[in-house]
Design a protein around this motif. Sequence first.
Motif, PDB file in Angstrom:
ATOM      1  N   VAL A 147       3.679  -1.939   4.707  1.00 42.52           N
ATOM      2  CA  VAL A 147       4.761  -1.876   3.578  1.00 42.52           C
ATOM      3  C   VAL A 147       5.365  -3.582   3.003  1.00 42.52           C
ATOM      4  O   VAL A 147       4.821  -3.638   1.623  1.00 42.52           O
ATOM      5  CB  VAL A 147       6.168  -1.068   3.990  1.00 42.52           C
ATOM      6  CG1 VAL A 147       5.802   0.301   3.626  1.00 42.52           C
ATOM      7  CG2 VAL A 147       6.766  -1.638   4.744  1.00 42.52           C
ATOM      8  N   VAL A 150       1.179  -4.785   0.966  1.00 45.40           N
ATOM      9  CA  VAL A 150       1.539  -3.717   0.330  1.00 45.40           C
ATOM     10  C   VAL A 150       2.185  -3.932  -1.668  1.00 45.40           C
ATOM     11  O   VAL A 150       1.460  -4.687  -1.935  1.00 45.40           O
ATOM     12  CB  VAL A 150       1.139  -2.296  -0.064  1.00 45.40           C
ATOM     13  CG1 VAL A 150       1.228  -1.556  -0.941  1.00 45.40           C
ATOM     14  CG2 VAL A 150       0.035  -1.325   1.296  1.00 45.40           C
ATOM     15  N   ARG A 151       2.890  -4.555  -0.932  1.00 44.10           N
ATOM     16  CA  ARG A 151       4.201  -4.766  -1.856  1.00 44.10           C
ATOM     17  C   ARG A 151       3.903  -6.262  -2.375  1.00 44.10           C
ATOM     18  O   ARG A 151       3.866  -6.145  -3.406  1.00 44.10           O
ATOM     19  CB  ARG A 151       5.216  -4.653  -1.651  1.00 44.10           C
ATOM     20  CG  ARG A 151       6.664  -4.861  -2.598  1.00 44.10           C
ATOM     21  CD  ARG A 151       7.752  -5.537  -2.208  1.00 44.10           C
ATOM     22  NE  ARG A 151       8.950  -5.104  -2.749  1.00 44.10           N
ATOM     23  CZ  ARG A 151      10.068  -4.655  -2.142  1.00 44.10           C
ATOM     24  NH1 ARG A 151      10.972  -5.509  -1.414  1.00 44.10           N
ATOM     25  NH2 ARG A 151      11.282  -4.305  -3.049  1.00 44.10           N
ATOM     26  N   ASP A 154       0.997  -5.665  -4.495  1.00 44.09           N
ATOM     27  CA  ASP A 154       0.956  -5.358  -6.138  1.00 44.09           C
ATOM     28  C   ASP A 154       1.427  -6.366  -7.300  1.00 44.09           C
ATOM     29  O   ASP A 154       1.162  -6.237  -8.933  1.00 44.09           O
ATOM     30  CB  ASP A 154       1.675  -4.115  -6.207  1.00 44.09           C
ATOM     31  CG  ASP A 154       1.886  -3.516  -7.439  1.00 44.09           C
ATOM     32  OD1 ASP A 154       0.941  -2.924  -7.410  1.00 44.09           O
ATOM     33  OD2 ASP A 154       3.203  -3.493  -7.790  1.00 44.09           O
ATOM     34  N   LEU A 194      -0.167   3.619   7.371  1.00 41.58           N
ATOM     35  CA  LEU A 194      -0.375   3.617   6.209  1.00 41.58           C
ATOM     36  C   LEU A 194      -2.256   3.458   6.601  1.00 41.58           C
ATOM     37  O   LEU A 194      -2.706   3.170   6.705  1.00 41.58           O
ATOM     38  CB  LEU A 194      -0.702   2.500   5.200  1.00 41.58           C
ATOM     39  CG  LEU A 194       0.700   2.592   4.604  1.00 41.58           C
ATOM     40  CD1 LEU A 194       1.117   1.205   3.889  1.00 41.58           C
ATOM     41  CD2 LEU A 194       0.981   3.827   3.685  1.00 41.58           C
ATOM     42  N   ASP A 198      -4.095   5.552   0.755  1.00 35.86           N
ATOM     43  CA  ASP A 198      -2.759   5.650   0.614  1.00 35.86           C
ATOM     44  C   ASP A 198      -2.529   4.715   0.413  1.00 35.86           C
ATOM     45  O   ASP A 198      -2.289   4.402  -1.093  1.00 35.86           O
ATOM     46  CB  ASP A 198      -1.977   5.612   1.610  1.00 35.86           C
ATOM     47  CG  ASP A 198      -1.623   6.609   2.421  1.00 35.86           C
ATOM     48  OD1 ASP A 198      -1.946   7.668   1.920  1.00 35.86           O
ATOM     49  OD2 ASP A 198      -1.650   6.737   3.868  1.00 35.86           O
ATOM     50  N   ILE A 202      -2.223   3.889  -3.995  1.00 33.66           N
ATOM     51  CA  ILE A 202      -0.898   2.292  -4.900  1.00 33.66           C
ATOM     52  C   ILE A 202      -1.532   1.493  -5.367  1.00 33.66           C
ATOM     53  O   ILE A 202      -0.876   1.149  -6.467  1.00 33.66           O
ATOM     54  CB  ILE A 202       0.098   2.711  -3.358  1.00 33.66           C
ATOM     55  CG1 ILE A 202       0.584   3.164  -2.654  1.00 33.66           C
ATOM     56  CG2 ILE A 202       1.038   1.778  -3.986  1.00 33.66           C
ATOM     57  CD1 ILE A 202       1.574   3.008  -1.560  1.00 33.66           C
TER      58      ILE A 202
ATOM     59  N   ALA B  20       6.232   5.752   4.488  1.00 34.03           N
ATOM     60  CA  ALA B  20       6.050   4.144   4.144  1.00 34.03           C
ATOM     61  C   ALA B  20       5.605   4.950   2.829  1.00 34.03           C
ATOM     62  O   ALA B  20       5.917   3.235   1.838  1.00 34.03           O
ATOM     63  CB  ALA B  20       4.747   3.941   5.221  1.00 34.03           C
ATOM     64  N   LYS B  21       4.432   5.475   2.695  1.00 36.79           N
ATOM     65  CA  LYS B  21       3.980   5.324   0.721  1.00 36.79           C
ATOM     66  C   LYS B  21       4.994   5.723   0.654  1.00 36.79           C
ATOM     67  O   LYS B  21       4.537   5.513  -1.012  1.00 36.79           O
ATOM     68  CB  LYS B  21       2.458   6.798   1.720  1.00 36.79           C
ATOM     69  CG  LYS B  21       1.829   6.598   0.307  1.00 36.79           C
ATOM     70  CD  LYS B  21       1.075   7.753   0.480  1.00 36.79           C
ATOM     71  CE  LYS B  21       0.284   8.644  -0.738  1.00 36.79           C
ATOM     72  NZ  LYS B  21      -0.744   9.714  -0.554  1.00 36.79           N
ATOM     73  N   ARG B  23       7.908   5.296   0.200  1.00 34.09           N
ATOM     74  CA  ARG B  23       8.690   4.314  -0.611  1.00 34.09           C
ATOM     75  C   ARG B  23       8.327   3.555  -0.974  1.00 34.09           C
ATOM     76  O   ARG B  23       8.559   2.939  -2.373  1.00 34.09           O
ATOM     77  CB  ARG B  23       9.637   3.888   1.256  1.00 34.09           C
ATOM     78  CG  ARG B  23      10.555   4.598   2.072  1.00 34.09           C
ATOM     79  CD  ARG B  23      10.840   3.737   3.135  1.00 34.09           C
ATOM     80  NE  ARG B  23      11.491   2.553   2.930  1.00 34.09           N
ATOM     81  CZ  ARG B  23      11.354   1.795   4.136  1.00 34.09           C
ATOM     82  NH1 ARG B  23      10.528   2.214   4.622  1.00 34.09           N
ATOM     83  NH2 ARG B  23      11.665   0.388   3.969  1.00 34.09           N
ATOM     84  N   LEU B  24       6.604   2.828  -0.942  1.00 36.04           N
ATOM     85  CA  LEU B  24       6.098   2.001  -1.867  1.00 36.04           C
ATOM     86  C   LEU B  24       5.660   2.354  -2.886  1.00 36.04           C
ATOM     87  O   LEU B  24       5.796   1.896  -3.904  1.00 36.04           O
ATOM     88  CB  LEU B  24       4.801   2.237  -0.776  1.00 36.04           C
ATOM     89  CG  LEU B  24       4.723   0.511   0.156  1.00 36.04           C
ATOM     90  CD1 LEU B  24       3.839   0.602   0.430  1.00 36.04           C
ATOM     91  CD2 LEU B  24       4.908  -0.212  -0.445  1.00 36.04           C
ATOM     92  N   GLN B  25       5.725   3.729  -2.635  1.00 34.04           N
ATOM     93  CA  GLN B  25       5.739   4.245  -4.786  1.00 34.04           C
ATOM     94  C   GLN B  25       6.933   4.247  -5.287  1.00 34.04           C
ATOM     95  O   GLN B  25       6.463   3.160  -7.372  1.00 34.04           O
ATOM     96  CB  GLN B  25       5.011   5.701  -4.509  1.00 34.04           C
ATOM     97  CG  GLN B  25       3.502   6.040  -3.889  1.00 34.04           C
ATOM     98  CD  GLN B  25       3.164   7.081  -3.855  1.00 34.04           C
ATOM     99  OE1 GLN B  25       3.842   7.950  -3.095  1.00 34.04           O
ATOM    100  NE2 GLN B  25       1.672   7.474  -4.130  1.00 34.04           N
ATOM    101  N   VAL B  27       8.608   1.909  -4.855  1.00 36.39           N
ATOM    102  CA  VAL B  27       9.545   0.210  -5.363  1.00 36.39           C
ATOM    103  C   VAL B  27       8.638  -0.082  -6.501  1.00 36.39           C
ATOM    104  O   VAL B  27       9.142  -0.495  -7.444  1.00 36.39           O
ATOM    105  CB  VAL B  27       9.865   0.122  -3.939  1.00 36.39           C
ATOM    106  CG1 VAL B  27       8.426  -0.955  -3.420  1.00 36.39           C
ATOM    107  CG2 VAL B  27      10.442  -1.723  -4.462  1.00 36.39           C
ATOM    108  N   ILE B  28       7.054   0.283  -5.848  1.00 41.19           N
ATOM    109  CA  ILE B  28       6.348  -0.743  -6.673  1.00 41.19           C
ATOM    110  C   ILE B  28       6.136   0.146  -8.333  1.00 41.19           C
ATOM    111  O   ILE B  28       6.589  -0.710  -9.356  1.00 41.19           O
ATOM    112  CB  ILE B  28       5.218  -0.098  -6.257  1.00 41.19           C
ATOM    113  CG1 ILE B  28       4.911  -1.602  -5.364  1.00 41.19           C
ATOM    114  CG2 ILE B  28       3.729  -0.515  -6.960  1.00 41.19           C
ATOM    115  CD1 ILE B  28       3.345  -0.667  -4.250  1.00 41.19           C
TER     116      ILE B  28
END
Lengths: 269, 87
Positions: A147, A150-151, A154, A194, A198, A202, B20-21, B23-25, B27-28
């Motif tokens: 996580v 990935v954040r 971005d 992930l 996925d 994202i 995880a996915k 939560r990421l979606q 926050v992003i």
Amino acid sequence: MSKIIVVTSGKGGVGKTTSSASLATGLAQRGYKTAVIDFDVGLRNLDLIMGCERRVVYDFVNVINGDATLKQALIKDKRVPDLSILPASQTRDKQALTQEGVQQVLEGVKELGYDYVVCDSPAGIEQGALMAMYFADEAVVVTNPEVSSVRDSDRILGILQSKSRRAEEGQDPVREHLLITRYDANRVNTGDMLALDDILEILAIPLLGVIPESETVLTASNAGAPIILEEKAAAGLAYADAVARFLGEERPYRFLGNNKKGFFRKLFG
Amino acid sequence: MRRLFEYFRSSRSKRSAQLAKERLQIVIAHERATRGGPDYLPRMRQDILEVIRKYVDVGDQDVKVNLENEGDYEVLELNITLPDRPS
């Protein structure tokens, strides 16, 4: 026309230096004259990964300050012709990389006839990282299936789209590539990690490669040999595939375990 | 029995990557919405909210601040949802 490639991630420890070393080595193996530059001022490490730490005499900041010429500072790789390394300075002055200085060095490298300049960015979003990104034509965003990585990727994409020279001057945007590292197909299959699709869903940028989690990466760095030179290691082959894709070749994805192509891989793969 | 155990184990861990996915979606999406705007935007939103609260009772979600680029200039859009008037 030479191209500037930044290898970036935001988060630390995801494999930027390992990836920079292997991508640069791979491009040089293909016959492109390539220089790889360490932008991590104060925390020089590319030299160790490339195995040339004992041959460092001058560094990036020496060239900016005029204490050495670019030719003096560039270290020629002993294994691959057409490959050179410019080490970072170990100074603690984080402001040592000025925009003018970096521009002057990058232009100098181009004038020496290099086809590719690979900029190994430090972690974070401070001066060194911003300078590594600023002049880029292409960006390789290194991401772990995790996580925080990935954040941060971005966020880095947002900075590339707004703070790079291409963005500021209204030119074509920096071409983005996603490089996923430390991918463990078994953990993806058990639902603990992930999945590739996925991450693609994202981040929504084109995929350059997926490097499997591999013990060989550590042994290669122990020895100071870029993992791409290990032609029997899965991670080395995956980097070779990524280099081929970067050069516009089509390569199937290996080392993904279950090879069912999801929707997002069809879109970005 | 063992298979049953493994079934539950895998369905529990399926949720791990799925969680995880998700939560990421979230926050992003939130970070992208505020990206590119000036740094003062969240603080300004908070100040506006406090001024409005001197007069009417509004919740955190009732004030929406949106910055959009329109050609050469930026448009700051404020959308405040007032509560139903007490009768």
